[in-house]
Design an enzyme around this catalytic site. Structure first.
Site, PDB file in Angstrom:
ATOM      1  N   ARG A   1       0.659  -1.208  -0.252  1.00 43.24           N
ATOM      2  CA  ARG A   1      -0.053  -0.139  -0.051  1.00 43.24           C
ATOM      3  C   ARG A   1       1.042   0.915  -0.142  1.00 43.24           C
ATOM      4  O   ARG A   1       1.730   1.590   0.642  1.00 43.24           O
ATOM      5  CB  ARG A   1      -0.880   0.473   1.074  1.00 43.24           C
TER       6      ARG A   1
ATOM      7  N   GLU B   1      -2.394   7.936  -5.872  1.00 44.93           N
ATOM      8  CA  GLU B   1      -2.232   6.907  -7.129  1.00 44.93           C
ATOM      9  C   GLU B   1      -3.717   7.328  -7.522  1.00 44.93           C
ATOM     10  O   GLU B   1      -4.727   7.484  -7.388  1.00 44.93           O
ATOM     11  CB  GLU B   1      -2.388   6.126  -6.662  1.00 44.93           C
TER      12      GLU B   1
ATOM     13  N   HIS C   1       0.900  -0.135  -9.857  1.00 44.49           N
ATOM     14  CA  HIS C   1      -0.026  -0.997  -9.254  1.00 44.49           C
ATOM     15  C   HIS C   1      -0.304  -2.136  -9.462  1.00 44.49           C
ATOM     16  O   HIS C   1      -1.531  -2.689  -9.979  1.00 44.49           O
ATOM     17  CB  HIS C   1      -1.200  -0.495  -8.485  1.00 44.49           C
ATOM     18  N   LEU C   2       0.740  -3.379 -10.098  1.00 41.45           N
ATOM     19  CA  LEU C   2       0.491  -4.491 -10.636  1.00 41.45           C
ATOM     20  C   LEU C   2       0.423  -5.677  -9.863  1.00 41.45           C
ATOM     21  O   LEU C   2       0.617  -6.690 -10.413  1.00 41.45           O
ATOM     22  CB  LEU C   2       1.791  -4.499 -12.345  1.00 41.45           C
ATOM     23  N   GLY C   3       0.811  -4.969  -8.643  1.00 40.05           N
ATOM     24  CA  GLY C   3       0.926  -6.160  -8.285  1.00 40.05           C
ATOM     25  C   GLY C   3      -0.215  -8.328  -7.793  1.00 40.05           C
ATOM     26  O   GLY C   3       0.404  -9.021  -8.152  1.00 40.05           O
TER      27      GLY C   3
END
Length: 525
Positions: free
Chosen positions: A231, A260, A278-280
């Site tokens: 986060r 973001e 934010h590709l997790g």
């Protein structure tokens, strides 16, 4: 038929699951807050990802909403406090993208260790700067986890496969669990002092916000590398920039940012930074998994009452739900009975479970008892909001389990302490289905609760029952059941009478005027 809104882009499999389960579904991604506010009142469930902001204002307009499901882990976009106050269950899907996010963290660590993004850009630009990109090996290095839940544990497993030493800081990680994972549990300052790579896998809360800041960087060894796929806000970005510029930190790999979408950031352009948007959870498998899971969880709750991965109420599995249903009715009746008798502030609530009841998942039963206790005093209380309301009012709530049965194979006993007295009421199930009261204030009784009940405590004196019957006849109150109990001859006695319809206030006042009567109330269930 329950109706659910999917308000974010999500795998089509979610809508397919809802339809297959018999739940009506609308798919409307990209709505503005005003558009969502205007339509949310018609839905029983809301399925979101991260784009939809379920704010207090949206929740206030959700008159029929029973559950919000987040397809993913983080619920920063949902006002859980407002949802809880309104009795809306909030769920997430903590397992659907665990592997994907852990793999991304390990990928980011590798890219950071070998400067892969820079080397790729340089090579594709026609340069051959072999001597420029000197990396570090991972084998033998200390991989430090801040947070060792599902994702952290998966990342630890993969780091061990790379022959790294894994340490972890997590207040909720038990020594037994750490041993099973092959992880050394450490305190935060020890982690900072020993880590070669620090990977964050913790929610963003008041306690974790800025957990890596200037003070933390000062405690780290020179050349440390930081990975954050959890986060934004866990890492103080301004402090990170200073630490990189000073050489304290060799580099950082960031998938998440304080703001973001991160189209501008003071860290962008630094060669020591590896950044992804934010590709997790961005794999085909993860997107399908979380979509299917959130649809299944919302469907189960709306159709059967099963609660899975809820953040503001106890979980109830699909198997448990039918077993708990008759106990839920008993728990609500016990709470409501005690609550309607209470005229002063409540100090504590104690619920004892005996015999078969003690073998159940009692957390939801306790929540329903509290709902019953508080409902006569407050509007719109339910099993979701009741525990939070009790906490806000400093009501001490305790559970006690006695697995050995006493006089009954299954029993729930509620003891309520107010500013003036302590009162208890106990109930059981007849034939495993039918709630019955079996004790009130220590006095044995056998009573089934109907819609309209008269509760009378009186002195045990001859002639009183006749006078009570005469008064009921004069009121033209038709008696359905008549239940009596007493502590001892001539002592305290109780009458619990079911009548077919409500009695007048004047009738209750006439009962209270009788010399034998200590208390008289009309109760509704």
């Amino acid at each position: 038929m329950p109706k659910v809104l999917i308000s974010d882009k999500m795998s089509p499999r979610a809508a397919e699951v809802f339809k297959a389960r018999g739940v009506e579904v609308d798919v409307k991604p990209g709505m503005t807050p005003d558009e969502l506010k205007a339509c949310i009142g018609q839905y029983d469930g809301l399925a979101v990802r991260s784009a939809t902001k379920a704010t207090a204002e949206i929740i206030a307009a959700a008159d029929n909403l029973k559950v919000i499901g987040r397809a993913g882990i983080g619920v920063d976009n949902i006002d859980i406090k407002a949802a809880t106050a309104k009795g809306i269950v909030v769920m997430n899907t903590p397992f659907g993208n665990s592997i994907t996010t852990a793999e991304h963290a390990i990928s980011m660590m590798m890219a950071l260790a070998r400067q892969l993004p820079l080397a790729n850009a340089s090579t594709q630009a026609g340069k051959w700067e072999k001597s420029r990109f000197m990396g570090v090996e991972l084998m033998g290095k200390t991989f430090a986890l801040i947070g060792c839940g599902n994702i952290g544990a998966a990342a630890a497993d993969r780091a061990q496969g790379l022959k790294m030493k894994v340490i972890a800081y997590d207040p909720y990680l038990s020594p037994e669990r750490a041993k099973d994972l092959g992880v050394e549990k450490v305190e935060l300052d020890d982690l900072f002092a020993r880590a070669d790579f620090i990977s964050l896998h913790t929610p963003l809360t008041d306690a974790t916000r800025g957990i890596i800041n200037a003070e933390a960087f000062a405690k780290m060894k020179d050349g440390v590398r930081v990975i954050n796929c959890a986060r934004g806000g866990l890492v103080d970005e301004a402090a990170l920039k200073v630490a990189i510029e000073s050489g304290k930190v060799a580099g950082a790999a960031l998938d998440v940012f304080e703001v973001e979408p991160a189209k501008e950031n003071p860290l962008f352009g630094m060669e020591q930074i590896v950044a992804t948007p934010h590709l997790g959870a961005s794999t085909t498998e993860a997107q399908v998994n979380v979509a299917v899971q959130v649809a299944e969880q919302l469907s189960d709750y709306l159709l059967t009452g099963a609660v899975v991965n809820a953040l503001n109420m106890p979980s109830v599995s699909a198997e448990e739900a039918p077993k708990l249903r008759p106990y839920m009715k008993l728990a609500e009746q016990l709470g409501s009975f005690a609550g309607q008798l209470t005229q002063t502030g409540i100090k504590s609530v104690s619920i004892e479970y005996e015999g078969q009841a003690a073998e159940l998942n009692t957390k939801p039963l306790t929540a329903i008892v509290l709902q019953g206790v508080l409902s006569p005093q407050l509007e719109a209380v339910n099993m979701v909001s009741a525990p939070a309301i009790a906490k806000e009012r400093d009501i001490d709530v305790s559970e006690i389990k006695h697995e050995r049965p006493g006089a009954y194979q299954t029993l729930i006993k509620l003891t309520l302490t107010t500013e003036t007295q302590t009162r208890s009421v106990s109930g059981t199930l007849f034939n495993g289905q039918n709630p019955r009261l079996v004790e009130i204030k220590g006095i044995p009784i056998d009573a089934k609760l109907g819609t309209h009940m008269l509760y009378i405590t009186n002195k045990d004196e001859p002639g009183f029952i006749g006078k009570l019957g005469t008064a009921l006849g004069a009121e033209k109150a038709n008696i359905a059941t008549f239940n009596l109990g007493r502590a001892e001859a001539g002592g305290d006695a109780i009458a619990l009478i079911e009548v077919d319809s409500a009695v007048s206030d004047a009738f209750i006042e006439n009962l209270r005027a009788m010399p034998e009567v200590v208390q008289a109330l009309h109760l509704t269930f």
